[in-house]
Write an enzyme that holds these catalytic residues in place. Structure first.
Site, PDB file in Angstrom:
ATOM      1  N   LYS A  32      97.510  12.391  85.775  1.00 51.38           N
ATOM      2  CA  LYS A  32      97.772  11.973  84.389  1.00 51.38           C
ATOM      3  C   LYS A  32      99.067  11.183  84.277  1.00 51.38           C
ATOM      4  CE  LYS A  32      97.778  16.268  82.777  1.00 51.38           C
ATOM      5  NZ  LYS A  32      97.487  17.116  83.955  1.00 51.38           N
ATOM      6  N   ARG A  90      97.170  21.569  75.341  1.00 51.21           N
ATOM      7  CA  ARG A  90      96.715  22.439  76.431  1.00 51.21           C
ATOM      8  C   ARG A  90      96.062  23.704  75.909  1.00 51.21           C
ATOM      9  NH1 ARG A  90     100.689  20.251  80.438  1.00 51.21           N
ATOM     10  NH2 ARG A  90     100.277  21.075  82.493  1.00 51.21           N
ATOM     11  N   ARG A 119     103.126  16.338  96.686  1.00 52.41           N
ATOM     12  CA  ARG A 119     104.116  15.909  95.697  1.00 52.41           C
ATOM     13  C   ARG A 119     105.365  16.788  95.759  1.00 52.41           C
ATOM     14  NH1 ARG A 119     102.396  15.794  89.424  1.00 52.41           N
ATOM     15  NH2 ARG A 119     103.056  17.961  89.406  1.00 52.41           N
ATOM     16  N   ARG A 171     110.256  19.782  92.107  1.00 57.14           N
ATOM     17  CA  ARG A 171     109.768  20.714  91.086  1.00 57.14           C
ATOM     18  C   ARG A 171     109.453  22.071  91.711  1.00 57.14           C
ATOM     19  NH1 ARG A 171     105.324  17.813  87.285  1.00 57.14           N
ATOM     20  NH2 ARG A 171     104.855  20.025  86.957  1.00 57.14           N
ATOM     21  N   ARG A 210      98.784  27.673  88.187  1.00 58.44           N
ATOM     22  CA  ARG A 210      98.692  26.604  87.179  1.00 58.44           C
ATOM     23  C   ARG A 210      97.235  26.172  87.006  1.00 58.44           C
ATOM     24  NH1 ARG A 210     102.648  22.544  89.784  1.00 58.44           N
ATOM     25  NH2 ARG A 210     102.044  21.146  88.084  1.00 58.44           N
TER      26      ARG A 210
HETATM   27  P1  AMP Z   1     103.091  19.106  83.602  1.00 56.87           P
HETATM   28  O1  AMP Z   1     104.243  18.216  83.857  1.00 56.87           O
HETATM   29  O2  AMP Z   1     102.153  18.585  82.549  1.00 56.87           O
HETATM   30  O3  AMP Z   1     102.382  19.518  84.854  1.00 56.87           O
HETATM   31  O4  AMP Z   1     103.684  20.450  82.974  1.00 56.87           O
HETATM   32  C1  AMP Z   1     104.543  21.291  83.724  1.00 56.87           C
HETATM   33  C2  AMP Z   1     104.673  22.626  83.025  1.00 56.87           C
HETATM   34  O5  AMP Z   1     105.258  22.452  81.741  1.00 56.87           O
HETATM   35  C3  AMP Z   1     103.363  23.352  82.766  1.00 56.87           C
HETATM   36  O6  AMP Z   1     102.921  24.092  83.897  1.00 56.87           O
HETATM   37  C4  AMP Z   1     103.760  24.270  81.605  1.00 56.87           C
HETATM   38  O7  AMP Z   1     104.537  25.361  82.057  1.00 56.87           O
HETATM   39  C5  AMP Z   1     104.689  23.369  80.802  1.00 56.87           C
HETATM   40  N1  AMP Z   1     103.935  22.579  79.803  1.00 56.87           N
HETATM   41  C6  AMP Z   1     103.758  21.237  79.780  1.00 56.87           C
HETATM   42  N2  AMP Z   1     103.005  20.865  78.734  1.00 56.87           N
HETATM   43  C7  AMP Z   1     102.679  22.012  78.083  1.00 56.87           C
HETATM   44  C8  AMP Z   1     101.892  22.320  76.940  1.00 56.87           C
HETATM   45  N3  AMP Z   1     101.261  21.347  76.265  1.00 56.87           N
HETATM   46  N4  AMP Z   1     101.793  23.615  76.558  1.00 56.87           N
HETATM   47  C9  AMP Z   1     102.426  24.595  77.230  1.00 56.87           C
HETATM   48  N5  AMP Z   1     103.148  24.389  78.326  1.00 56.87           N
HETATM   49  C10 AMP Z   1     103.290  23.114  78.757  1.00 56.87           C
END
Ligand code: AMP
Length: 191
Positions: free
Chosen positions: A14, A89, A128, A134, A146
């Site tokens: 994404k 989400r 990654r 991260r 996740r």
């Molecule tokens: P991402 O960068 O989208 O993979 O997000 C990394 C982490 O941020 C996720 O595993 C969640 O812990 C948190 N996170 C990101 N977006 C959301 C969301 N819309 N709702 C809840 N947690 C989020």
């Protein structure tokens, strides 16, 4: 406005695709994960709270995430539209997004979902993790958590947008430009 929800499990691509699409379509890219990481880096109150969930591979609570997303949208009042990456989400988040956009006399134009097999996701995220810095990419059990959280809480949104005829599934395996092309074919129908 054109408001695209870029959807898919962790590691689907994404963020990578949003970088190309925001230039191509002149849309504002909002990644809730990036906003959380920015806050973590700057040790804000939001960052400290978010970190306690993110490092375990859990979702940050809806109320916190929704308030943050609303603020990000409001910062970009002149936008032609948005690419939402990693949001919504949960169903509560999807409902909040619909309400927010309605208050601006617009709506989600469509959801584009990148479909990728779980084992490919794990492989990509471990790869990654070698450079992303991260914590949630560094450990296979957190990566798998996740993905589990995605199926338990997020995958249901496919049905949410299907009911509104807004769901568009895309094969998320291929070269980066090939996938940009597949997504563009969908976005072109939403403009
Ligand atoms: P991402 O960068 O989208 O993979 O997000 C990394 C982490 O941020 C996720 O595993 C969640 O812990 C948190 N996170 C990101 N977006 C959301 C969301 N819309 N709702 C809840 N947690 C989020």
């Amino acid at each position: 406005m054109t408001n695209v929800v870029l959807f898919g499990p962790p590691g689907a691509g994404k963020g990578t695709q949003a970088e190309f699409l925001k230039e191509k379509y002149q849309l504002v890219h909002i990644s809730t994960g990036d906003v959380f990481r920015y806050n973590i880096k700057n040790a804000t109150e939001l960052g400290v709270l978010a970190k306690s969930y993110i490092d375990k591979g859990q979702l940050v609570p809806d109320e916190v995430t929704i308030n943050m997303l609303n603020a990000e949208v409001d910062k970009n009042a002149a936008a032609k539209g948005f690419i939402f990456d990693g949001f919504p989400r949960t169903e509560a988040q999807a409902e909040a997004l619909a309400k927010l956009l309605e208050s601006k006399n617009t709506e989600v134009s469509g959801m584009v979902a990148l479909e990728v097999d779980d084992e490919v996701l794990v492989e990509r995220l471990l790869e990654r993790g070698k450079t992303s810095g991260r914590a949630d990419d560094a450990d296979e059990s957190i990566i798998r958590n996740r993905i589990k959280v995605y199926y338990a809480e997020t995958a249901i949104l496919k049905g949410f947008y299907e009911k509104q005829d807004k769901y568009h599934g895309i094969n998320g395996v291929g070269s980066i430009p090939e996938i940009t092309e597949r997504i563009s074919t969908v976005i072109n129908t939403l403009l």
